[in-house]
Scaffold this active site. Structure first.
Site, PDB file in Angstrom:
ATOM      1  CD  GLU A 137      65.687  32.104  47.838  1.00  0.00           C
ATOM      2  OE1 GLU A 137      64.626  32.335  48.417  1.00  0.00           O
ATOM      3  OE2 GLU A 137      66.030  30.976  47.451  1.00  0.00           O
ATOM      4  CD  GLU A 257      65.248  13.343  36.708  1.00  0.00           C
ATOM      5  OE1 GLU A 257      65.476  12.565  35.768  1.00  0.00           O
ATOM      6  OE2 GLU A 257      65.007  12.961  37.869  1.00  0.00           O
TER       7      GLU A 257
HETATM    8  C1  XIL Z   1      66.403  24.338  51.553  1.00  0.00           C
HETATM    9  C2  XIL Z   1      66.826  23.015  52.170  1.00  0.00           C
HETATM   10  O1  XIL Z   1      67.395  22.207  51.187  1.00  0.00           O
HETATM   11  C3  XIL Z   1      65.629  22.361  52.766  1.00  0.00           C
HETATM   12  O2  XIL Z   1      66.007  21.164  53.420  1.00  0.00           O
HETATM   13  C4  XIL Z   1      64.989  23.325  53.747  1.00  0.00           C
HETATM   14  O3  XIL Z   1      63.829  22.750  54.248  1.00  0.00           O
HETATM   15  C5  XIL Z   1      64.638  24.631  53.076  1.00  0.00           C
HETATM   16  O4  XIL Z   1      65.788  25.162  52.498  1.00  0.00           O
HETATM   17  N1  XIL Z   1      67.470  28.018  48.241  1.00  0.00           N
HETATM   18  C6  XIL Z   1      68.312  28.144  49.312  1.00  0.00           C
HETATM   19  C7  XIL Z   1      68.468  27.033  50.272  1.00  0.00           C
HETATM   20  O5  XIL Z   1      69.016  29.151  49.427  1.00  0.00           O
HETATM   21  O6  XIL Z   1      68.738  27.470  51.572  1.00  0.00           O
HETATM   22  C8  XIL Z   1      67.268  26.134  50.268  1.00  0.00           C
HETATM   23  O7  XIL Z   1      67.534  25.014  51.081  1.00  0.00           O
HETATM   24  C9  XIL Z   1      66.911  25.728  48.867  1.00  0.00           C
HETATM   25  C10 XIL Z   1      66.571  26.922  48.027  1.00  0.00           C
END
Ligand code: XIL
Length: 354
Positions: A137, A257
Site C-alpha cells: 500500500e 456486503e
Molecule cells: C489485516 C488482517 O486481516 C487483520 O487481521 C490485521 O489486524 C490487520 O491486517 N490489507 C492487507 C492485509 O494488506 O495485510 C490486511 O490484513 C488487510 C488489508
C-alpha cells in the site's frame, strides 16, 4: 510436450482455455490452524498457497527492538511445508504493521540498515518463499503530486525507499519474485481512478530506474457498497500493467456486503456475482500467477463483526436488522465451512483445483 499440451499452448491464455488451473490460496492464521481441525482441513482441501495473515508482519516478528518472535510465523510456514503448500510472503514493509518502537527509532537515526536488516532476516529465514509483497500500500491519493502515501519510510528515506526496499529483498534472495501490493483499484470512482493512475506512474518509475520488481499484487477487497466493479477500468489498467511487463497476483480477494438483511442465499449470490464480474476481467490477464482470498471462511473473517459478536448483540437486544453492520458473508466458505457461490465463481474461472 504432448500433442494436447502443444495444441493448447497455441490458444490464447484466456481462463477457460488455460491448460492448468490458476493456483488458488488464502490468507491463513496460525491461531486457527492450531485450534480448529475443520479449518485446517479446509485450507488443505482448497488451497495450494497460504498467505500468513498477520504472522510475517514486522510488528509480529520484532515487537521490541532486537527481540524476535518467529514462533507463529514458523508454525504456518512449517504447516505449509509439511503439506506441500507454498507460502506467499506478506509483507516486508507496511505502514500499518510497524512495531511501536520503529517510527521513533527511524526518525531519530534515519538508519536504513534497520529496514534492510528486517528484509534480509525475513527473506533469508523463509528462503523457500517465491513471492514477496515487498511494499504494501505505498500509494495514497490527495497528499502529494507523486501519489505516494505519507509514511515514516517516505519521511526518512525519500521517495526512493520503495526501490531501495526492492533492492534489499533482491540482494537477500536474487531468485525471489518481488511485488508491490495495492488496494482500491477496482471501481469507477474518482479516488480509485486517481489511485490507478498514481500506482501506474510509480510502477513506470520503478521499471525505468531498473528496480527488481516482477509483478503487482491486487488486493481486490471488493465492496458492494461501491459496486459493481468497473470491468472497463480494470481492463485498461491491466493493459498498462502488461505494457510494463509485470505479472499479476490477486492477493486478498473478498467482498464487503452492502445489505445484511436479505436472506443468506441472496446475499451469497450477490457476493458470488461480484467475484465473477471481477474474475471475468482479471482471469483474461495472461500472466496471472494466482488468486488468493483474504480468508477462506466466514468463520474467521476479518470483515465486519465476527458471528459470535453479532449473537451477543442480539441476545442483549442491541441488534437492529438493517442498520447493524452484521457479520460478513464475503468469503468462499460459510461459517460451517460449506462452499458458497463465491467458490463456484472461482471454479468457473479456472481458479483452484477443487
Ligand atoms: C489485516 C488482517 O486481516 C487483520 O487481521 C490485521 O489486524 C490487520 O491486517 N490489507 C492487507 C492485509 O494488506 O495485510 C490486511 O490484513 C488487510 C488489508
Amino acid at each position: 510436450m504432448g500433442a494436447i499440451a502443444a495444441a493448447s499452448s497455441l490458444k490464447p491464455a484466456y481462463s477457460s482455455q488455460r491448460s492448468r488451473p490458476i493456483p488458488f490460496g488464502s490468507a491463513a492464521r496460525t491461531q486457527f490452524i492450531e485450534a480448529d481441525g475443520q479449518y485446517r482441513d479446509s485450507l488443505l482441501q482448497y488451497c495450494s498457497r497460504l498467505t500468513p495473515e498477520i504472522e510475517f508482519k514486522w510488528d509480529q516478528i520484532e515487537p521490541r527492538q532486537g527481540q524476535f518472535s518467529f514462533e507463529a510465523a514458523d508454525t504456518v510456514a512449517n504447516f505449509a511445508r509439511d503439506h506441500g503448500k507454498e507460502i506467499y510472503g506478506h509483507t516486508l514493509l507496511w505502514h500499518r504493521s510497524m512495531p511501536p518502537w520503529l517510527p521513533d527509532h527511524l526518525r531519530e537515526t534515519r538508519d536504513w540498515s534497520t529496514v534492510t536488516g528486517h528484509i534480509g532476516r525475513m527473506v533469508g529465514r523463509y528462503a523457500g518463499v517465491r513471492y514477496w509483497d515487498v511494499v504494501n500500500e505505498p500509494v495514497d491519493t490527495g497528499f502529494r503530486g507523486d501519489g505516494l502515501r505519507p509514511s515514516v519510510f517516505l519521511d526518512c528515506f525519500g521517495a526512493d525507499y520503495i526501490a531501495m526496499a526492492l533492492q534489499a529483498a533482491w540482494a537477500a534472495s536474487p531468485g525471489a519474485e518481488l511485488l508491490i501490493n495495492e488496494y482500491g483499484l477496482e471501481y469507477d470512482l474518482t479516488v480509485e481512478h486517481d489511485r490507478r493512475y498514481h500506482f501506474l506512474r510509480l510502477l513506470e518509475r520503478l521499471k525505468k530506474g531498473g528496480a527488481p520488481i516482477g509483478g503487482i499484487g491486487l488486493q481486490a477487497h471488493l465492496d458492494l457498497r461501491k459496486g459493481p466493479v468497473s470491468q472497463a477500468a480494470i481492463s485498461s489498467f491491466l493493459k498498462e500493467i502488461r505494457n510494463l511487463g509485470l505479472f499479476v497476483f490477486v492477493t486478498e480477494l473478498d467482498v464487503t456486503e452492502a445489505d445484511y438483511v436479505r436472506p443468506a442465499a441472496e446475499r451469497d449470490a450477490m457476493v458470488g456475482a461480484e467475484v465473477a464480474r471481477y474474475l471475468d476481467v482479471v482471469c483474461d490477464f495472461e500472466d496471472l500467477r494466482g488468486v488468493a482470498t483474504w480468508g477462506l471462511t466466514d468463520r474467521y473473517s476479518w470483515l465486519g463483526l465476527p458471528p459470535e459478536e453479532v449473537e451477543a448483540y442480539k441476545q442483549h437486544g442491541y441488534w437492529r436488522d438493517g442498520t447493524s453492520p452484521g457479520f460478513n458473508r464475503g468469503l468462499p466458505l460459510d461459517t460451517d465451512l460449506r462452499p458458497k457461490p463465491f467458490l463456484d465463481a472461482l471454479k468457473a474461472h479456472g481458479v483452484g483445483q477443487f
